[in-house]
Write a protein that holds these residues in place. Structure first.
Motif, PDB file in Angstrom:
ATOM      1  N   THR A 101       6.653  68.473 -11.026  1.00  0.00           N
ATOM      2  CA  THR A 101       6.339  69.332  -9.482  1.00  0.00           C
ATOM      3  C   THR A 101       6.642  68.097  -8.829  1.00  0.00           C
ATOM      4  N   CYS A 102       6.806  68.328  -6.812  1.00  0.00           N
ATOM      5  CA  CYS A 102       6.406  67.298  -6.355  1.00  0.00           C
ATOM      6  C   CYS A 102       5.585  67.185  -4.802  1.00  0.00           C
ATOM      7  N   PHE A 103       5.509  66.066  -4.291  1.00  0.00           N
ATOM      8  CA  PHE A 103       6.040  66.530  -2.739  1.00  0.00           C
ATOM      9  C   PHE A 103       7.001  66.526  -1.881  1.00  0.00           C
ATOM     10  N   TYR A 104       7.840  65.815  -1.719  1.00  0.00           N
ATOM     11  CA  TYR A 104       8.834  65.273  -1.109  1.00  0.00           C
ATOM     12  C   TYR A 104       9.752  65.750  -1.525  1.00  0.00           C
ATOM     13  N   PRO A 105      10.604  67.182  -1.274  1.00  0.00           N
ATOM     14  CA  PRO A 105      12.010  67.811  -1.815  1.00  0.00           C
ATOM     15  C   PRO A 105      13.264  67.059  -2.002  1.00  0.00           C
ATOM     16  N   TYR A 106      13.044  66.249  -0.624  1.00  0.00           N
ATOM     17  CA  TYR A 106      14.384  65.972  -0.423  1.00  0.00           C
ATOM     18  C   TYR A 106      14.010  64.353   0.757  1.00  0.00           C
ATOM     19  N   VAL A 107      13.729  63.064   0.289  1.00  0.00           N
ATOM     20  CA  VAL A 107      14.179  61.892   0.438  1.00  0.00           C
ATOM     21  C   VAL A 107      15.467  61.240   1.361  1.00  0.00           C
ATOM     22  N   GLU A 108      15.088  60.937   2.652  1.00  0.00           N
ATOM     23  CA  GLU A 108      16.453  61.508   2.766  1.00  0.00           C
ATOM     24  C   GLU A 108      16.091  59.695   3.805  1.00  0.00           C
ATOM     25  N   VAL A 109      16.878  58.399   3.818  1.00  0.00           N
ATOM     26  CA  VAL A 109      16.975  57.545   4.478  1.00  0.00           C
ATOM     27  C   VAL A 109      17.595  57.034   5.417  1.00  0.00           C
ATOM     28  N   ILE A 110      17.299  56.213   6.719  1.00  0.00           N
ATOM     29  CA  ILE A 110      18.806  56.504   7.919  1.00  0.00           C
ATOM     30  C   ILE A 110      18.394  54.562   7.732  1.00  0.00           C
ATOM     31  N   PHE A 111      19.737  54.399   8.142  1.00  0.00           N
ATOM     32  CA  PHE A 111      19.958  53.079   8.438  1.00  0.00           C
ATOM     33  C   PHE A 111      20.951  52.474   8.958  1.00  0.00           C
ATOM     34  N   THR A 112      20.962  51.674  10.251  1.00  0.00           N
ATOM     35  CA  THR A 112      21.594  51.173  10.379  1.00  0.00           C
ATOM     36  C   THR A 112      22.761  50.039   9.955  1.00  0.00           C
ATOM     37  N   ILE A 113      24.165  50.260  10.270  1.00  0.00           N
ATOM     38  CA  ILE A 113      24.934  49.694   9.174  1.00  0.00           C
ATOM     39  C   ILE A 113      25.535  48.724  10.836  1.00  0.00           C
ATOM     40  N   SER A 114      25.639  47.559  10.823  1.00  0.00           N
ATOM     41  CA  SER A 114      26.050  46.454  12.004  1.00  0.00           C
ATOM     42  C   SER A 114      27.583  45.763  11.771  1.00  0.00           C
ATOM     43  N   ASP A 115      27.508  45.007  10.570  1.00  0.00           N
ATOM     44  CA  ASP A 115      28.387  44.194  10.175  1.00  0.00           C
ATOM     45  C   ASP A 115      28.811  45.085   8.668  1.00  0.00           C
ATOM     46  N   SER A 116      30.251  45.643   8.944  1.00  0.00           N
ATOM     47  CA  SER A 116      30.545  46.097   7.513  1.00  0.00           C
ATOM     48  C   SER A 116      31.188  45.577   6.983  1.00  0.00           C
ATOM     49  N   SER A 117      31.856  44.161   6.920  1.00  0.00           N
ATOM     50  CA  SER A 117      32.642  43.190   5.986  1.00  0.00           C
ATOM     51  C   SER A 117      31.016  42.769   4.774  1.00  0.00           C
ATOM     52  N   GLN A 118      29.364  43.137   5.269  1.00  0.00           N
ATOM     53  CA  GLN A 118      28.415  42.762   4.239  1.00  0.00           C
ATOM     54  C   GLN A 118      28.235  43.779   3.033  1.00  0.00           C
ATOM     55  N   LYS A 119      27.624  43.339   2.386  1.00  0.00           N
ATOM     56  CA  LYS A 119      26.901  44.169   1.001  1.00  0.00           C
ATOM     57  C   LYS A 119      26.083  44.941   1.365  1.00  0.00           C
ATOM     58  N   TYR A 120      25.464  46.152   1.290  1.00  0.00           N
ATOM     59  CA  TYR A 120      24.229  46.747   1.632  1.00  0.00           C
ATOM     60  C   TYR A 120      23.479  47.792   0.054  1.00  0.00           C
TER      61      TYR A 120
END
Length: 137
Positions: A101-120
């Motif tokens: 069992t776990c406490f967090y059934p989902y993890v949502e990571v929200i982030f901003t991409i400002s330069d799409s030419s970079q690798k993230y």
């Protein structure tokens, strides 16, 4: 021989992937089960982009982590544009499959991409009662 295959899997990120025909994704992830010290295998991940006008999330793709906890081919370079993104990790189903069992059934990571030419790189370090993430290289 099994050890060599395991190392090959780490180097290729996906044993079934044909490097010559599959371009690298500009956005990658790696799920690590830190409680057991193993990759987070077979976890469903969805990638969404926020529409800045309607403030609605649009599903871009879904995938599952491989034997190394990676999900190759999340998005193509052509579809990777500046904006706000969300990666949703289905952690509850992952732990259920392990009989835990776990406490967090989902993890949502929200982030901003400002330069799409970079690798993230957005890794997820996971246990049953905690998680951590960061922008990797």
């Amino acid at each position: 021989m099994n050890r060599l295959q395991h190392i090959r899997g780490h180097l290729l990120a996906d044993k079934n992937m044909n490097i010559a025909t599959t371009p690298p994704s500009p956005l990658t992830t790696h799920v690590l089960n830190t409680a057991q010290g193993v990759p987070g295998v077979n976890m469903t991940i969805s990638l969404h982009r926020l529409n800045p006008i309607s403030s609605e999330w649009y599903l871009l793709t879904t995938g599952k982590t491989n034997d190394d906890g990676r999900c190759p081919g999340l998005i193509t370079k052509e579809n990777f544009i500046a904006g706000v993104y969300k990666m949703c990790f289905e952690t509850g189903k992952y732990w259920d499959a392990l009989g835990e069992t776990c406490f967090y059934p989902y993890v949502e990571v929200i982030f901003t991409i400002s330069d799409s030419s970079q690798k993230y790189h957005v890794p997820l370090l996971l246990s049953r009662f905690s998680y951590s993430t960061y922008r990797g290289s």
